[in-house]
Motif scaffolding. Structure first.
Motif: not given
Lengths: 421, 294
Positions: A86-92, A119-123, A193-195
């Motif tokens: 999962v791509a992130t921008d400059d602000a994360g 499996l990807s990191q999600v909020p 789990a996400e947290l």
């Protein structure tokens, strides 16, 4: 039951490593990606990802590992991981568009009884928002570490699984796959789990930020952080494996993403995230460690200096340059001549207007006024101080991660600097 | 952090220095003219910015292509009370009204490190402004006023303690110590002079300002050297310049010990390779030039 067939959707870093390791564990694996050119490369065993052992595993398990650009091939899978990076921008901030699209595609392609695992990191809140009646959707925490991804996937410390209802047992196929790894499986609700994933990273950042803060103080008062660390490790409340190595700030993208997520959620819900903002500020501050030392010893003193920079990747054993301290440093050195070398990353990645791409560590040293080791590649430790000293024009050596043997480098008359002393 | 509008330096069409008779203003004007930058110096004898109709008068002197450097202010030695605050704000109000009418190519506002609290010992441009007194509040308010000029590119400069020849003030630090050593052969410190501060030479302040003008820089930048020393060290350094033995004495301390260190990494990034005048070099230079002028 027969061994389940495992699918992985998204053949970038996380998905590819996970698929290769699943095959290594003896499972039939389908590696799907909608990008046909990426799949074509994988079929030729040309990997765009650099991880120790990964090429070997892909080649070794070729019979069990099918790469495909056709989502129809997922229909035979009993468990399908959705695992794009999962791509992130400059602000994360995460861009969830790609995983949203991929998840929808997998929902459509999979058998109704197949187990789908994000499996990807999600909020927090993501998995429950995607749950739909009659389908099995889980969220599994990934703990990929760049440069150690294969080792971590083959021998996980534990599995953390987010469920719609943690009181219900896992489907047999999913349980069989997890049990093959011989580690504890912790079931909890999706949000926990996400947290949990974020919590792990927060504790790592806390440790590193504390180490950075105290290492800087060591530099100011004549203490040596490396002498303090063993004392900390013997304290059971801190532990042998604690992240106590100071560095040049947080990099790589994943930790920054989690920090941004916690701040966003805390601001939304009115909880305190002051300490998280302080970690970010400390990270920004430490990132410029090398620039400060270079300015003091070289840039403000030597006319038109030449700087040898070893390492461009954000850490060793990876091709990733996301938030790389080395590239960040080079951004501020555009006025100066630099000689760059990295074992994996091309010098052109720096986008530096006065860069020379060196073919070796020692060639980078030729005629340089200072040597800066910006990525702790193990091979840099093998550079002989005497050889480097002969080829350098100046005497300043910056080794933030203490890759080099400081005593040996000082003994040949070089002005050696590292973090924490 | 600042950003350069012009990556390649180029002279502004003209620089108008407001407060051109003050310590920094005079030095800045001299540097601009020495470097062939067209410049106009205005002082309170030309236009009293606190007076009624000052805005109209100032507007008549400005062109839309000017870079304007605002140094006019009543410094703390002229008063720390509410009346002084209001006069200072009135001066800025006049400038903003004039610029609203004429526009300008670049506004450089000389603020102060007084906008920062002493709660933390390390200061960066990212540190929140938390002025502890009316003087600091004045500068911070004037910064905000400058930033209301939507179409004008604004640079805020926040200098630390400035020293050098031509200093008209007598603030605690190198200049006062030199005068005291010259007159009384004695330097008086508060307590043991343990407080650490960053002292920047006026030549560095003016050189950096000229560079900012040439790059059309915008944002906020602290003007500091990144090296802080105690007042005792400064006193000892000054004392060493005199042939006679200068006594350093201690007076009761009125305020608790505070420290201030600047992280100047943003300045290093903005002007790579910039070499500051060291305090040692600056004090010697100051002593020699002052002695030569006397």
């Amino acid at each position: 039951m027969a061994r389940p067939l495992i699918g992985f959707a998204g053949m970038t870093h996380l998905g590819l490593v996970s698929a290769a390791c699943g095959a290594e564990k003896g499972f039939g694996v389908v590696g799907f990606d909608p990008d046909a050119s990426r799949i074509a490369s994988l079929k030729r065993h040309e990997l765009a990802v650099s991880e120790p052992e990964l090429d070997h595993l892909v080649a070794k398990n070729a019979e069990r590992l099918q790469f495909t650009a056709s989502d129809g091939d997922l229909r035979g899978c009993d468990v399908i991981y959705i695992a794009p990076d999962v791509a992130t921008d400059d602000a994360g901030r995460s861009d969830l568009g790609q995983i949203d699209a991929l998840l929808e595609r997998v929902f459509a392609a999979a058998r109704p009884d197949a187990v789908l695992v994000v499996l990807s990191q999600v909020p927090p809140g993501y998995s429950r928002s995607k749950q739909r009646g009659g389908r099995n959707l889980y969220y599994q925490v990934e703990t990929l570490i760049f440069g150690r991804a294969v080792e971590r996937a083959l021998r996980p410390e534990r599995y953390i699984v987010g469920c719609a209802d943690p009181a219900q047992p896992l489907p047999a196929a999913y349980r069989a796959f997890l049990d093959a790894h011989g580690c504890p499986v912790l079931l909890m609700r999706y949000e926990s789990a996400e947290l949990a994933k974020i919590s792990i990273n927060m504790f790592l950042v806390a440790s590193v930020s504390t180490a950075n803060t105290l290492a800087e103080l060591c530099e100011a008062i004549g203490a040596d952080w490396s002498e303090i660390v063993p004392a900390l490790r013997l304290d059971k409340r801190i532990g042998q494996h604690a992240y106590l190595a100071p560095g040049l700030g947080i990099a790589g993208g994943n930790l920054e993403r989690d920090l941004a997520t916690v701040i966003r959620f805390a601001d939304e819900h009115g909880t305190d995230a002051g300490v998280v903002r302080a970690w970010l500020a400390n990270s920004r501050h430490r990132r410029d460690w090398a620039l400060r030392i270079l300015h003091e010893h070289i840039l403000s003193k030597v006319h038109d200096p030449v700087l040898a920079v070893l390492g461009l990747a954000y850490k060793q054993d990876t091709h990733s340059t996301k938030n790389s301290p080395s590239l960040a440093l080079l951004t501020h050195l555009h006025r100066f001549r630099v000689r760059l070398y990295d074992p994996v990353v091309a010098a052109s990645a720096a986008g530096h207007p006065r860069a020379h791409s060196a073919k070796s560590e020692l060639e980078a040293c030729d005629g340089a006024d200072a040597l800066v080791v910006m990525t702790p590649w193990p091979q840099f430790a093998k550079i002989e101080a005497q050889d480097a000293a002969r080829r350098l024009r100046g005497k300043v050596v910056l080794d933030p991660y203490a890759v080099l043997d400081g005593r040996a480098w000082r003994s040949v008359g070089l002005d050696y600097h590292r973090i924490g002393a | 952090m600042i950003s350069h509008v012009s990556t390649q330096p180029r002279n502004p069409a003209r620089v108008v220095v407001l407060g051109a008779r003050g310590f920094i203003g005079k030095a800045l004007l001299a540097r601009l003219l020495a470097q062939d930058v067209p410049a106009l110096g205005l002082s309170s004898s030309d236009i009293d910015l606190a007076a009624p109709l000052a805005a109209e008068k100032l507007a008549a002197s400005l062109k839309s292509t000017d870079a304007v450097v605002m140094l006019s202010a009543l410094t703390p030695d002229r008063g720390r009370d509410i009346a002084t605050l209001m006069k200072n704000l009135a001066m800025m109000q006049s400038l903003c009204a004039a610029l609203a009418k004429t526009g300008c190519a670049h506004l450089v506002y000389f603020s102060s490190d007084a906008v920062y609290s002493f709660a933390a010992g390390r200061v960066t441009e990212e540190a929140p402004a938390a002025p502890p007194d009316l003087y600091g509040a004045m500068h911070y308010t004037r910064e905000l006023m400058a930033n209301t000029l939507g179409s004008v590119p604004v640079l805020i400069l926040r200098p630390t303690l400035v020293y050098g020849p031509g200093d008209t003030h007598n603030a605690y630090g190198p200049n006062r110590f030199r005068r005291a050593a010259h007159k009384d052969v004695k330097i008086q410190l508060f307590g043991g002079g343990e407080e650490t501060r960053d002292h920047i030479h006026v030549d560095d302040v003016t050189e950096l300002t000229v560079r900012c003008l040439r790059h059309g820089s915008t944002g906020t930048l602290n003007l500091a050297t990144g090296r802080s020393v105690s007042f005792r060290e400064v006193a000892q350094l000054v004392a060493r310049q005199f042939a006679k033995r200068v006594e350093i004495v201690s007076a009761p301390r009125a305020n608790p010990v505070t420290h201030r260190h600047y992280d100047v990494v943003n300045l290093i990034k903005a002007f790579p390779g910039y070499r500051f005048i060291s305090l040692e070099e600056g004090v010697v230079r100051c002593h020699t030039e002052t002695a030569g002028a006397a």
